[in-house]
Design an enzyme around this catalytic site. Structure first.
Site, PDB file in Angstrom:
ATOM      1  N   TYR A  19       1.145  -1.382   0.035  1.00 54.16           N
ATOM      2  CA  TYR A  19       0.539   0.113   0.057  1.00 54.16           C
ATOM      3  C   TYR A  19       1.351   1.070  -0.043  1.00 54.16           C
ATOM      4  O   TYR A  19       0.652   2.458   0.899  1.00 54.16           O
ATOM      5  CB  TYR A  19      -0.964  -0.353   1.479  1.00 54.16           C
ATOM      6  CG  TYR A  19      -1.930  -1.076   1.304  1.00 54.16           C
ATOM      7  CD1 TYR A  19      -2.615  -0.969   0.559  1.00 54.16           C
ATOM      8  CD2 TYR A  19      -1.866  -2.595   1.781  1.00 54.16           C
ATOM      9  CE1 TYR A  19      -3.301  -1.974   0.374  1.00 54.16           C
ATOM     10  CE2 TYR A  19      -2.804  -3.530   1.664  1.00 54.16           C
ATOM     11  CZ  TYR A  19      -3.650  -3.402   1.142  1.00 54.16           C
ATOM     12  OH  TYR A  19      -4.234  -4.470   0.656  1.00 54.16           O
ATOM     13  N   TYR A 151     -12.664  -7.778   5.362  1.00 52.74           N
ATOM     14  CA  TYR A 151     -11.637  -8.043   4.361  1.00 52.74           C
ATOM     15  C   TYR A 151     -11.023  -9.086   3.925  1.00 52.74           C
ATOM     16  O   TYR A 151     -11.332 -10.043   4.749  1.00 52.74           O
ATOM     17  CB  TYR A 151     -10.043  -7.348   5.333  1.00 52.74           C
ATOM     18  CG  TYR A 151      -8.779  -7.665   4.026  1.00 52.74           C
ATOM     19  CD1 TYR A 151      -8.533  -6.540   3.489  1.00 52.74           C
ATOM     20  CD2 TYR A 151      -7.957  -8.433   4.738  1.00 52.74           C
ATOM     21  CE1 TYR A 151      -7.663  -6.689   2.067  1.00 52.74           C
ATOM     22  CE2 TYR A 151      -6.775  -8.204   3.991  1.00 52.74           C
ATOM     23  CZ  TYR A 151      -6.673  -7.813   2.490  1.00 52.74           C
ATOM     24  OH  TYR A 151      -5.908  -7.827   1.880  1.00 52.74           O
ATOM     25  N   ASP A 252     -13.569 -16.933   5.997  1.00 48.32           N
ATOM     26  CA  ASP A 252     -11.878 -17.014   5.697  1.00 48.32           C
ATOM     27  C   ASP A 252     -11.782 -16.947   7.069  1.00 48.32           C
ATOM     28  O   ASP A 252     -12.198 -16.014   7.461  1.00 48.32           O
ATOM     29  CB  ASP A 252     -11.953 -15.619   4.700  1.00 48.32           C
ATOM     30  CG  ASP A 252     -10.544 -15.332   5.015  1.00 48.32           C
ATOM     31  OD1 ASP A 252      -9.817 -15.563   5.316  1.00 48.32           O
ATOM     32  OD2 ASP A 252     -10.546 -14.069   4.321  1.00 48.32           O
ATOM     33  N   LYS A 281      -2.332 -16.426   7.061  1.00 49.58           N
ATOM     34  CA  LYS A 281      -1.815 -15.613   8.371  1.00 49.58           C
ATOM     35  C   LYS A 281      -0.458 -17.256   9.477  1.00 49.58           C
ATOM     36  O   LYS A 281       0.122 -17.601   8.603  1.00 49.58           O
ATOM     37  CB  LYS A 281      -2.308 -15.140   8.780  1.00 49.58           C
ATOM     38  CG  LYS A 281      -2.657 -14.091   7.687  1.00 49.58           C
ATOM     39  CD  LYS A 281      -2.495 -12.523   8.616  1.00 49.58           C
ATOM     40  CE  LYS A 281      -2.938 -11.204   7.691  1.00 49.58           C
ATOM     41  NZ  LYS A 281      -4.285 -11.592   6.776  1.00 49.58           N
TER      42      LYS A 281
HETATM   43  C1  LIG Z   1      -4.414 -11.570   5.351  1.00 51.49           C
HETATM   44  C2  LIG Z   1      -6.032 -11.627   5.177  1.00 51.49           C
HETATM   45  C3  LIG Z   1      -6.223 -12.346   3.769  1.00 51.49           C
HETATM   46  C4  LIG Z   1      -4.713 -11.925   2.660  1.00 51.49           C
HETATM   47  O1  LIG Z   1      -4.309 -13.130   2.596  1.00 51.49           O
HETATM   48  P1  LIG Z   1      -2.606 -13.062   2.098  1.00 51.49           P
HETATM   49  O2  LIG Z   1      -1.738 -14.189   2.620  1.00 51.49           O
HETATM   50  O3  LIG Z   1      -2.112 -11.495   2.224  1.00 51.49           O
HETATM   51  O4  LIG Z   1      -2.765 -12.436   0.841  1.00 51.49           O
HETATM   52  C5  LIG Z   1      -7.041 -12.713   3.012  1.00 51.49           C
HETATM   53  N1  LIG Z   1      -8.249 -12.891   4.415  1.00 51.49           N
HETATM   54  C6  LIG Z   1      -8.499 -12.192   5.715  1.00 51.49           C
HETATM   55  C7  LIG Z   1      -9.375 -11.888   6.322  1.00 51.49           C
HETATM   56  C8  LIG Z   1      -6.770 -11.549   5.741  1.00 51.49           C
HETATM   57  O5  LIG Z   1      -6.676 -10.984   7.148  1.00 51.49           O
END
Ligand SMILES: *Cc1c(COP(=O)(O)O)cnc(C)c1O
Length: 431
Positions: A19, A151, A252, A281
């Protein structure tokens, strides 16, 4: 160290950061090494040559840096092979990781697609859902439904389900797929689901079910979209609506997975299982980039019954053995310790340590869930000023929007945790 200035000049000239504008405006701190919960800097900042990492490197480094067990897992795997292609070949680290993920995630999730980042795992999850309905002849089901404030990553499909009031939707109007958005859910982990909001969800799912392939949400915590905590009850409502109206449900868990919210996966707070689930993550303990999309047998079988019965996705570095080996070791390390007690200990420390932030003028809310501590201001935070104030306490944070927050490594000691809290309070005062 004279190299430091040269490196920082080269960084500004050539290296794009997240960013960021190019050439870079504010010089990132040059990190030389990291150990335990500390980042060692090439040049001191605010009098400190080490900072406690209150961010766990974007929520991933749950065991801290240079952990002997994780280092050994990588070293051992390098000795065998760092990578082989995953098409036509397989290997023990990936097999063991996938099996482990199936064991520890909600029961009906049975199949694992390993990806190289979280965003790509969301792409794959969406592809699974779209293809499932296509294979079943329901070709009109091409849209996604989500709530505002989420997100899901930075590639185009994930961006299309991120909060539409974030800048990215305005920038990409006409390019992003147009999804169905519910209002942002009411906040409060302990609150009962709001009947009016549930009715709003029911209305949207019912009206759009003919064109919606899946509902996708972050369970219980909306993370990068605003660090908002939600009632787990909404997950039960969504599960019921999706079942009733033939819509798939995607969780997610990339940010919430592996204990961060106090449950191993946030879905566990509700006792609800999705049809497709993304993890990432913290999966590798912050060592290497790897994520996964898991799905049920039903979703896999549905895809398999189509005219095009394969899932057409296959990244070059799929199933990378180094990442898979360290992910397996990180999960074993987590589950082999009293992780619930450790996360609870961090939560207690955050609750105590962040309480004084409530008295700071300009602070709107202070909240803690699991090992997540958030101080929300009533104005956009002055990021650099807040980060400097934290650095004066020897702590690394990266505030955004109106939020000063921490997701520390679970291994952080009580004294360091107090320091992190004091730094957050100072950052809230300065920001
Ligand atoms: C960080 C994140 C993503 C994206 O993961 P990247 O490894 O950065 O591509 C997707 N969804 C959530 C909830 C996240 O926190």
């Amino acid at each position: 160290m004279p190299d430091t200035l040269l490196l920082q000049d080269l960084d500004r000239a050539h290296v794009w950061h997240p960013y960021a504008a190019m050439p870079g405006r504010d010089a990132p701190l040059l990190v030389e090494s990291a150990s335990g919960v500390r980042l060692r800097l090439a040049r001191p900042v605010e009098g400190h040559d080490e900072l406690i990492d209150a961010m766990s490197s974007w929520w991933a480094a749950i065991h801290g840096y240079g952990h002997a067990v994780l280092d050994a897992a990588v070293r051992d795997q390098v000795g065998r092979m760092s990578h082989v292609m995953f098409g036509g070949l397989t290997h023990e680290p990936a097999i063991r990781l996938a099996t482990r993920l199936v064991e520890i995630t909600p029961e009906p999730l049975e199949h694992v697609f390993l990806t190289d980042s979280g965003s790509v795992s969301v792409e794959v999850a969406i592809k699974m859902c779209l293809q499932y309905w296509r294979s079943r002849g329901r070709t009109g089901k091409t849209r996604l439904l989500t709530w505002r404030g989420g997100y899901h990553g930075d590639t185009f499909q994930p961006m299309s389900v991120c909060d539409p009031d974030g800048g990215m939707h305005a920038l990409w109007a006409g390019v992003l797929p147009r999804q169905v958005f519910a209002d942002a859910p009411p906040t409060g982990f302990a609150a009962d689901p709001d009947p009016a909001y549930c009715a709003h969800l029911a209305d949207l799912v019912e009206r759009h079910a003919h064109e919606v392939a899946a509902v996708i949400v972050e369970p219980v915590v909306q993370n990068a979209g605003g660090m908002r905590f939600l009632s787990p009850g909404y997950l039960r409502v969504l599960r019921e609506l999706c079942d009733r109206h033939e819509v798939l449900l995607v969780f997610d868990e990339i940010a919430t997975g592996f204990g961060r919210t106090g449950a191993l996966f946030a879905a566990g707070h509700a006792g609800v299982a999705p049809d497709v689930m993304c993890v990432g993550k913290a999966m590798t303990g912050g060592y290497l980039s790897m994520a996964a999309a898991l799905c049920t047998g039903e979703v896999a079988r549905g895809i398999g019954r189509g005219d095009f019965p394969v899932l057409a996705h296959g990244p070059t570095y799929m199933g990378n053995p180094l990442a898979a080996a360290v992910a397996g070791a990180s999960i074993d390390l987590l589950l082999g310790q009293p992780w619930e007690a450790e996360v609870a200990r961090v939560g207690t420390g955050l609750r105590t340590g962040l309480a004084p932030a409530r008295e700071v003028p300009g602070v709107r809310d202070v909240r803690v869930l699991g090992a997540i501590g958030v101080v929300q201001l009533d104005h956009p935070v002055d990021g650099p000023a807040a980060a400097r104030a934290a650095a004066r306490h020897g702590v690394w944070i990266r505030p955004f929007r109106d939020l000063v927050y921490t997701m520390p490594p679970y291994v952080i000691g009580d004294d360091d945790l107090s320091t992190v809290c004091a730094a957050l309070v100072a950052a809230a005062e300065a920001g």
